[in-house]
Design a protein around this motif. Sequence first.
Motif: not given
Length: 400
Positions: A302-329
């Motif tokens: 069951l741990v394996a079932c959730f092991s990569y469940a955060i990847s897409a959300a975490a990456q998109l969140y980082l992209i959104d925050l970085s683009d707001n802080a420094a457009p073009g990044s």
Amino acid sequence: MSRKIENLLVFAFTFAAFILGTTEYVIVGLLQDISTSLNVSLAASGILVSGFAIAYAMGTPFVVAWLGHIPRHMTIAAAYAAVLILTAVTSMAASFPVMLTLRISTAILCGLTLSLAIAMLSEFMSAARRAAAVAWVIGGFSIANVLGVPLGTLIGRATSWQASFLWTAIVGIIPLIIMMAIMPKSLTRSVVPVAQQLALFKNRRIVLAFMIPVLGVGSVFIIYTYITPFLEDVLGFPQQWTSSLLLVYGALTIFSNWLGAKVAQGNSRVKLKIIFLIQTALMAALALTVQLSWTALILLMLVACFSYAISAAAQLYLIDLSDNAAPGSKDFAASLMPVASNLGIAGGSFLGSFVIDIVGVAYLPWAGALFAAGAFAVTARCYQLDQLEAKHSMQPAQSA
């Protein structure tokens, strides 16, 4: 490029990503054999995992920037070929320091190859197929967990751990040949200066968001790094079952990637908090049931079932925050997730080795629960800051 060439390029890069993932992760199933062969403790051999991850995370951005003046197709071919050579040479390592040096060098070249491959796909694939192509390549690492690690472990147990590395290098020649034949010969150089990249880390919101995958991935790898001794020595499953159990574990990580796509939709921070609460509960339950082999095995899966469940959300969140802080990044922001993941792997495997030295392998789930709880706390703070920002942005409009 024609559709046929596009398909071949995606296949070649996905195959190469599978080889890169196998090169990184296959050592997990062979750690006990390697520690015996090199005459070091199991905890010390875990440094081969954490050292690889640290080198990948810390070295890749600088090497990418340093080699930015070289045509991309030449760098990809040279870096990937060097990975295959170093993987083959690793099979001849006769001492721990030599093997650690080879692993560190291989890690940086793996990061360089994957980063530039994704950049090339982003440039040359048709707009309608670009996102799917990049997803396939990243998925090569999940396939490595499903097939590469169990097969590598099986080969290592049937012959020797050296044979696993040698066969990985031999099979890896196939995508190299395809890549060299079809990669677009472009002089394009697209590298963000290192100083500009690192400046994003002055933003407190980005640092907090960065820590979400560091702690989340670290929680899983505290156990996954030592999953072979955990299965055999703690849960008591026969050695001949290990490859099959790793295969099941790997298959469930593919499900976790699918789950991750669902988590990334809508307000992902709310869903991430739920995921981390579930991870914390599963880890704690696993720690309490290590004497009940089959119950503990179910919880581990069951741990394996959730092991990569955060990847897409975490990456998109980082992209959104970085683009707001420094457009073009956005390009650099997209590289933050693998860096954070590898820091999580390094931190998790290091903490795991510390726990093993102090109290033993059976107590690893408690450390995993601690990391998962930390990821929940950081995510909750990020969500709170998001809500405050949304509230402040609405006030001027209401005043008007």
